[in-house]
Design a protein around this motif. Structure first.
Motif, PDB file in Angstrom:
ATOM      1  N   SER A  79       0.862  -1.166   0.101  1.00 23.43           N
ATOM      2  CA  SER A  79       0.146  -0.118  -0.080  1.00 23.43           C
ATOM      3  C   SER A  79       0.707   1.195   0.038  1.00 23.43           C
ATOM      4  CB  SER A  79      -0.782   0.218   1.187  1.00 23.43           C
ATOM      5  OG  SER A  79      -0.142  -0.198   2.330  1.00 23.43           O
ATOM      6  N   ASP A  80       2.063   1.215  -0.007  1.00 26.48           N
ATOM      7  CA  ASP A  80       2.968   2.321   0.172  1.00 26.48           C
ATOM      8  C   ASP A  80       3.169   2.976  -1.159  1.00 26.48           C
ATOM      9  OD1 ASP A  80       3.352   1.957   2.784  1.00 26.48           O
ATOM     10  OD2 ASP A  80       5.132   1.038   2.741  1.00 26.48           O
ATOM     11  N   VAL A  81       3.057   2.114  -2.234  1.00 22.93           N
ATOM     12  CA  VAL A  81       3.389   2.642  -3.735  1.00 22.93           C
ATOM     13  C   VAL A  81       2.199   2.851  -4.344  1.00 22.93           C
ATOM     14  CG1 VAL A  81       4.553   2.039  -5.653  1.00 22.93           C
ATOM     15  CG2 VAL A  81       5.393   1.209  -3.480  1.00 22.93           C
ATOM     16  N   GLN A  82       2.156   4.104  -4.840  1.00 23.39           N
ATOM     17  CA  GLN A  82       1.057   4.450  -5.569  1.00 23.39           C
ATOM     18  C   GLN A  82       1.556   4.696  -7.083  1.00 23.39           C
ATOM     19  OE1 GLN A  82      -0.644   8.186  -4.178  1.00 23.39           O
ATOM     20  NE2 GLN A  82      -1.542   7.076  -2.430  1.00 23.39           N
ATOM     21  N   MET A  83       0.750   4.132  -8.158  1.00 24.14           N
ATOM     22  CA  MET A  83       1.253   4.361  -9.530  1.00 24.14           C
ATOM     23  C   MET A  83      -0.041   4.744 -10.560  1.00 24.14           C
ATOM     24  SD  MET A  83       3.597   1.051 -10.377  1.00 24.14           S
ATOM     25  CE  MET A  83       2.225  -0.199 -10.141  1.00 24.14           C
ATOM     26  N   ASP A  84       0.486   5.565 -11.523  1.00 22.64           N
ATOM     27  CA  ASP A  84      -0.400   6.037 -12.421  1.00 22.64           C
ATOM     28  C   ASP A  84      -0.092   5.709 -13.738  1.00 22.64           C
ATOM     29  OD1 ASP A  84      -2.116   7.406 -14.063  1.00 22.64           O
ATOM     30  OD2 ASP A  84      -1.356   9.428 -13.455  1.00 22.64           O
ATOM     31  N   PRO A  85      -0.611   4.561 -14.432  1.00 21.50           N
ATOM     32  CA  PRO A  85      -0.444   3.731 -15.556  1.00 21.50           C
ATOM     33  C   PRO A  85      -0.337   5.118 -16.809  1.00 21.50           C
ATOM     34  CG  PRO A  85      -2.247   2.850 -14.666  1.00 21.50           C
ATOM     35  CD  PRO A  85      -1.718   3.746 -13.688  1.00 21.50           C
ATOM     36  N   ILE A  86      -1.093   5.863 -16.415  1.00 17.68           N
ATOM     37  CA  ILE A  86      -1.317   6.814 -17.763  1.00 17.68           C
ATOM     38  C   ILE A  86      -0.047   7.514 -17.858  1.00 17.68           C
ATOM     39  CG2 ILE A  86      -2.228   9.088 -18.267  1.00 17.68           C
ATOM     40  CD1 ILE A  86      -4.139   6.292 -18.508  1.00 17.68           C
ATOM     41  N   ARG A  87       0.543   7.666 -16.998  1.00 17.58           N
ATOM     42  CA  ARG A  87       2.148   8.466 -17.364  1.00 17.58           C
ATOM     43  C   ARG A  87       3.044   7.634 -18.286  1.00 17.58           C
ATOM     44  NH1 ARG A  87       4.622  10.677 -11.546  1.00 17.58           N
ATOM     45  NH2 ARG A  87       2.559  11.943 -11.055  1.00 17.58           N
ATOM     46  N   THR A  88       2.954   6.393 -18.075  1.00 17.23           N
ATOM     47  CA  THR A  88       3.634   5.676 -19.650  1.00 17.23           C
ATOM     48  C   THR A  88       3.414   6.259 -20.679  1.00 17.23           C
ATOM     49  OG1 THR A  88       3.679   3.705 -18.095  1.00 17.23           O
ATOM     50  CG2 THR A  88       4.158   3.545 -20.746  1.00 17.23           C
ATOM     51  N   ILE A  89       2.010   6.453 -20.964  1.00 17.50           N
ATOM     52  CA  ILE A  89       1.493   6.887 -22.339  1.00 17.50           C
ATOM     53  C   ILE A  89       2.095   8.299 -22.328  1.00 17.50           C
ATOM     54  CG2 ILE A  89      -0.611   7.454 -23.636  1.00 17.50           C
ATOM     55  CD1 ILE A  89      -1.718   5.063 -22.288  1.00 17.50           C
ATOM     56  N   GLU A  90       1.874   9.121 -21.328  1.00 17.14           N
ATOM     57  CA  GLU A  90       2.623  10.585 -21.403  1.00 17.14           C
ATOM     58  C   GLU A  90       3.830  10.665 -21.776  1.00 17.14           C
ATOM     59  OE1 GLU A  90       1.656  11.903 -17.565  1.00 17.14           O
ATOM     60  OE2 GLU A  90      -0.657  12.453 -18.177  1.00 17.14           O
ATOM     61  N   ALA A  91       4.653   9.780 -21.056  1.00 13.73           N
ATOM     62  CA  ALA A  91       6.212   9.438 -21.607  1.00 13.73           C
ATOM     63  C   ALA A  91       6.378   9.351 -22.919  1.00 13.73           C
ATOM     64  CB  ALA A  91       6.927   8.697 -20.492  1.00 13.73           C
ATOM     65  N   VAL A  92       5.691   8.454 -23.447  1.00 14.25           N
ATOM     66  CA  VAL A  92       5.824   7.742 -24.769  1.00 14.25           C
ATOM     67  C   VAL A  92       5.601   8.870 -25.882  1.00 14.25           C
ATOM     68  CG1 VAL A  92       4.986   6.343 -26.744  1.00 14.25           C
ATOM     69  CG2 VAL A  92       5.636   5.252 -24.524  1.00 14.25           C
ATOM     70  N   THR A  93       4.349   9.645 -25.644  1.00 13.08           N
ATOM     71  CA  THR A  93       4.100  10.794 -26.541  1.00 13.08           C
ATOM     72  C   THR A  93       4.876  11.801 -26.336  1.00 13.08           C
ATOM     73  OG1 THR A  93       2.232  11.218 -24.771  1.00 13.08           O
ATOM     74  CG2 THR A  93       1.431  10.158 -26.600  1.00 13.08           C
ATOM     75  N   SER A  94       5.387  12.287 -25.111  1.00 11.90           N
ATOM     76  CA  SER A  94       6.358  13.523 -25.377  1.00 11.90           C
ATOM     77  C   SER A  94       7.817  12.874 -25.673  1.00 11.90           C
ATOM     78  CB  SER A  94       6.357  13.912 -23.821  1.00 11.90           C
ATOM     79  OG  SER A  94       7.004  12.940 -22.904  1.00 11.90           O
ATOM     80  N   GLY A  95       8.225  11.760 -25.524  1.00 13.08           N
ATOM     81  CA  GLY A  95       9.309  11.430 -25.976  1.00 13.08           C
ATOM     82  C   GLY A  95       9.447  11.127 -27.684  1.00 13.08           C
ATOM     83  N   VAL A  96       8.311  10.753 -27.970  1.00  9.82           N
ATOM     84  CA  VAL A  96       8.180  10.768 -29.846  1.00  9.82           C
ATOM     85  C   VAL A  96       8.014  12.044 -30.414  1.00  9.82           C
ATOM     86  CG1 VAL A  96       7.011   9.400 -31.515  1.00  9.82           C
ATOM     87  CG2 VAL A  96       7.811   8.298 -29.500  1.00  9.82           C
ATOM     88  N   ALA A  97       7.308  12.676 -29.632  1.00  5.32           N
ATOM     89  CA  ALA A  97       7.285  14.119 -29.972  1.00  5.32           C
ATOM     90  C   ALA A  97       8.257  14.938 -30.200  1.00  5.32           C
ATOM     91  CB  ALA A  97       5.954  15.029 -28.838  1.00  5.32           C
ATOM     92  N   PHE A  98       9.292  14.529 -29.266  1.00  5.06           N
ATOM     93  CA  PHE A  98      10.547  15.114 -29.316  1.00  5.06           C
ATOM     94  C   PHE A  98      11.328  14.825 -30.701  1.00  5.06           C
ATOM     95  CE2 PHE A  98      15.202  14.937 -28.620  1.00  5.06           C
ATOM     96  CZ  PHE A  98      15.380  16.288 -28.421  1.00  5.06           C
ATOM     97  N   LEU A  99      11.382  13.327 -30.917  1.00  3.27           N
ATOM     98  CA  LEU A  99      11.727  12.919 -32.164  1.00  3.27           C
ATOM     99  C   LEU A  99      10.888  13.109 -33.517  1.00  3.27           C
ATOM    100  CD1 LEU A  99      11.995   8.827 -31.935  1.00  3.27           C
ATOM    101  CD2 LEU A  99      14.021  10.634 -32.612  1.00  3.27           C
ATOM    102  N   ALA A 100       9.703  13.463 -33.406  1.00  6.92           N
ATOM    103  CA  ALA A 100       9.111  13.727 -34.626  1.00  6.92           C
ATOM    104  C   ALA A 100       9.402  15.311 -34.879  1.00  6.92           C
ATOM    105  CB  ALA A 100       7.609  13.719 -34.162  1.00  6.92           C
ATOM    106  N   ALA A 101       9.597  15.981 -33.636  1.00 13.28           N
ATOM    107  CA  ALA A 101       9.863  17.586 -33.952  1.00 13.28           C
ATOM    108  C   ALA A 101      11.234  17.724 -34.815  1.00 13.28           C
ATOM    109  CB  ALA A 101       9.870  18.467 -32.682  1.00 13.28           C
ATOM    110  N   GLY A 102      12.237  16.774 -34.549  1.00 18.23           N
ATOM    111  CA  GLY A 102      13.534  16.730 -35.236  1.00 18.23           C
ATOM    112  C   GLY A 102      13.307  16.471 -36.957  1.00 18.23           C
ATOM    113  N   MET A 103      12.170  15.750 -36.996  1.00 18.09           N
ATOM    114  CA  MET A 103      12.000  15.631 -38.400  1.00 18.09           C
ATOM    115  C   MET A 103      11.596  16.607 -39.168  1.00 18.09           C
ATOM    116  SD  MET A 103      12.744  12.347 -39.191  1.00 18.09           S
ATOM    117  CE  MET A 103      14.121  12.438 -38.054  1.00 18.09           C
TER     118      MET A 103
END
Length: 164
Positions: A79-103
């Motif tokens: 019970s000590d650990v709280q997780m938000d699985p939506i953060r994974t999708i946020e991390a993927v989108t922001s990381g790939v947006a950085f890649l895409a912007a480079g194009m």
């Protein structure tokens, strides 16, 4: 922790017993690579900077992040650990947006690479969908992307010829 505990933990990690059975994991990863590869192939045929391999890697990475998220959510950390699985999708989108912007390049008054950047971002979404096992979304997005990039580009060229 003694050596028996370490061996027990290692054997548990290597036995393939995770949140999902390994055939499901393999199917999701391969599906992400295949579907993202379809989008990348279209870019490759048009000799764009981000082609087959780039799109396949983006889809694979996105799928892996989702599978890792599902694995973490399934584990009991107490019970000590709280997780938000939506953060994974946020991390993927922001990381790939950085890649895409480079194009995207602005040169001689024209913007180039915008569609390739958008297709990379979409490959990530396809990878996320495949990683989460949402196959209808992954396949439909791939089919629509190919339609948009291939057929609509022909329509755009015809419209541009009509303007000249």
């Amino acid at each position: 922790m003694d050596s028996h505990d370490i061996l027990r933990i290692l054997s548990t990690e290597l036995d393939g017993q995770g949140a999902l059975p390994w055939p499901v994991v393999a199917l999701r990863i391969c599906g992400a690579v295949l579907l993202s590869g379809c989008i990348g192939f279209e870019r490759e045929v048009r000799d764009r900077p981000a082609g087959l391999r780039t799109h396949m890697l983006v889809g694979l990475a996105s799928s892996c992040f989702c599978l890792l998220t599902l694995e973490l959510v399934a584990r009991n950390f107490g019970s000590d650990v709280q997780m938000d699985p939506i953060r994974t999708i946020e991390a993927v989108t922001s990381g790939v947006a950085f890649l895409a912007a480079g194009m995207i390049v602005f040169s001689r008054g024209e913007i180039k690479g915008l569609t390739t950047g958008a297709s990379l971002w979409l490959a990530a979404a396809v990878g996320v969908a495949a990683g989460l096992g949402i196959w209808l979304l992954a396949v439909l997005a791939t089919v629509l992307a190919l339609f948009i990039m291939h057929l609509l580009s022909r329509f755009e060229r015809r419209m541009q010829k009509g303007d000249d």
